[in-house]
Design an enzyme around this catalytic site. Sequence first.
Site, PDB file in Angstrom:
ATOM      1  N   ASN A 183       3.503   0.626  -7.874  1.00 44.83           N
ATOM      2  CA  ASN A 183       2.729   0.197  -6.717  1.00 44.83           C
ATOM      3  C   ASN A 183       1.344   0.812  -6.743  1.00 44.83           C
ATOM      4  OD1 ASN A 183       4.823   2.323  -5.795  1.00 44.83           O
ATOM      5  ND2 ASN A 183       3.468   2.377  -4.033  1.00 44.83           N
ATOM      6  N   ASP A 184       0.907   1.538  -5.751  1.00 46.23           N
ATOM      7  CA  ASP A 184      -0.501   1.878  -5.533  1.00 46.23           C
ATOM      8  C   ASP A 184      -1.214   2.436  -6.767  1.00 46.23           C
ATOM      9  OD1 ASP A 184       0.712   1.541  -3.097  1.00 46.23           O
ATOM     10  OD2 ASP A 184       0.005   3.412  -2.232  1.00 46.23           O
ATOM     11  N   PRO A 185      -2.470   1.995  -7.009  1.00 48.71           N
ATOM     12  CA  PRO A 185      -3.321   2.708  -7.973  1.00 48.71           C
ATOM     13  C   PRO A 185      -3.667   4.078  -7.412  1.00 48.71           C
ATOM     14  CG  PRO A 185      -4.619   1.081  -6.790  1.00 48.71           C
ATOM     15  CD  PRO A 185      -3.192   0.881  -6.363  1.00 48.71           C
ATOM     16  N   GLN A 190       1.542   4.707  -8.679  1.00 46.96           N
ATOM     17  CA  GLN A 190       2.864   5.001  -8.158  1.00 46.96           C
ATOM     18  C   GLN A 190       3.910   4.284  -9.022  1.00 46.96           C
ATOM     19  OE1 GLN A 190       3.237   6.780  -4.445  1.00 46.96           O
ATOM     20  NE2 GLN A 190       2.024   7.636  -6.098  1.00 46.96           N
ATOM     21  N   SER A 221       0.805   8.828  -2.965  1.00 49.05           N
ATOM     22  CA  SER A 221      -0.562   8.464  -3.357  1.00 49.05           C
ATOM     23  C   SER A 221      -1.578   9.592  -3.177  1.00 49.05           C
ATOM     24  CB  SER A 221      -1.023   7.242  -2.563  1.00 49.05           C
ATOM     25  OG  SER A 221      -0.283   6.110  -2.931  1.00 49.05           O
TER      26      SER A 221
END
Length: 458
Positions: A24-26, A41, A86
């Site tokens: 998921n998230d950068p 992530q 994150s």
Amino acid sequence: MQRKHLTDHHRTAYHFQAPSNWMNDPNGLVQWKGNYHLFYQYHPHGPLFGKIHWGHAMSADLLHWTHLPIALSPTEGGPDEDGCWSGCIVNNQGVATIVYSGNAHGRQLPCVATSQDDDLRTWHKYAGNPVVADWPAELDIVEFRDHCVWQEGEMWYQVIGSGFKGVGGAALLYRSPDLLRWEYLQPLCVGNKDESGTMWECPDFFPLGDKHLLTVSSIPDGLVYYFIGSYQNFTFTPESQGLLDGGRHFYAPQSMRDDQGRRLMFGWLREGRDDTDLLQAGWAGAMSLPRILSLQPGGTLGIEPASEIEQLRLRRHTVEPQTITGQQTVVEQLFSNALEINLDIDSQTASSCGLILRDSAYPEESIAISLQEMGLNIEANNGHTAQEAEQYSLVIGRHTLRIFLDGSVLEVFIDGRACLTERFYHSAPQQLNLSLFASGGEATLHQMDVWEMDTIWQ
């Protein structure tokens, strides 16, 4: 599992993806000693969200990526034992330093790790984590996580995503002399729950031109909002706002300033299918194309794909300018679902006009990108149900669209100032055809170019 992915036509050719499993998230976007680094992530044990680690990849050209070992893993009994969530990376006097959210027992708190490696492979967590022991006791907040850190003079500052109960999302401002001892100052900015959600995740705050830009990922909206405004006396005052992407598949973006002085951003492209499909596929998630943000005349936001993407163009198909009435096929026999399409079209007297992509082997499946009175609309039809993306509002007329089709990803850049992202899951492509259409009148095609795109993977 990775060998299985080679024949999965829903995987992407030129959008970054993890080798397998969930992403998921950068995180931690940074250019370090000449190389771009993308952390993200990652759940290495399956294609569903789980105990999150930090995946890591490196690139010399922003196109071709080398997968590197996992950078951060949860520490049993530590403040991140339930996940390394994150965060970002800063350069602290030559030492690469991560500030991330350690997740333990349902609460997230800021933690720090450092690396002395040229390629940032090895990370050492600070023994005194977490570096902020608790949420501000005087605030009635809903959540507390995700970090954007920068330096002003001798001091470090960071904003942490949050939200005030009954009020709206918030970005909380802290400062520190050394990235380890943090003092809460005040809210940098507070939103309205009816306009931008009750909780702001993944805040990103930076100067852009002579203004500052704040981006937040909103709960429960699932959208990314941006605010352009002024920053002084530890307060950000928005002067305009909008959606960073009109679709609900783009989320949790993070940006960096590269050596060329560009404000470069990636976002997580969420899936649009259920857990059963993800378990069968063995992977989930992709990154957006690298997007360049700029401040345009009049204080508006500019959004364009990084120019490096053009290096991936292979065979070109050009469609001559023409008047469009009804529906007509203009490009046939495309044997790839990795395409870039540049379209300059004017609706003229038509009430609706645009582009339709259809595979001759599966005529019941289609993607329609249309300019309508309500704005730009994407409709992906898998032959059973039609799924409409969030519309992007614009005045019907002449518009330039840069359309990137890649596996199950569709990104549409509109006039260099907006973007709309969609995910779709069609049958394996055999022969794509592109058609232009106009209904309720005539439209004018000023220019159309189509490129089959190369892969970024060996």
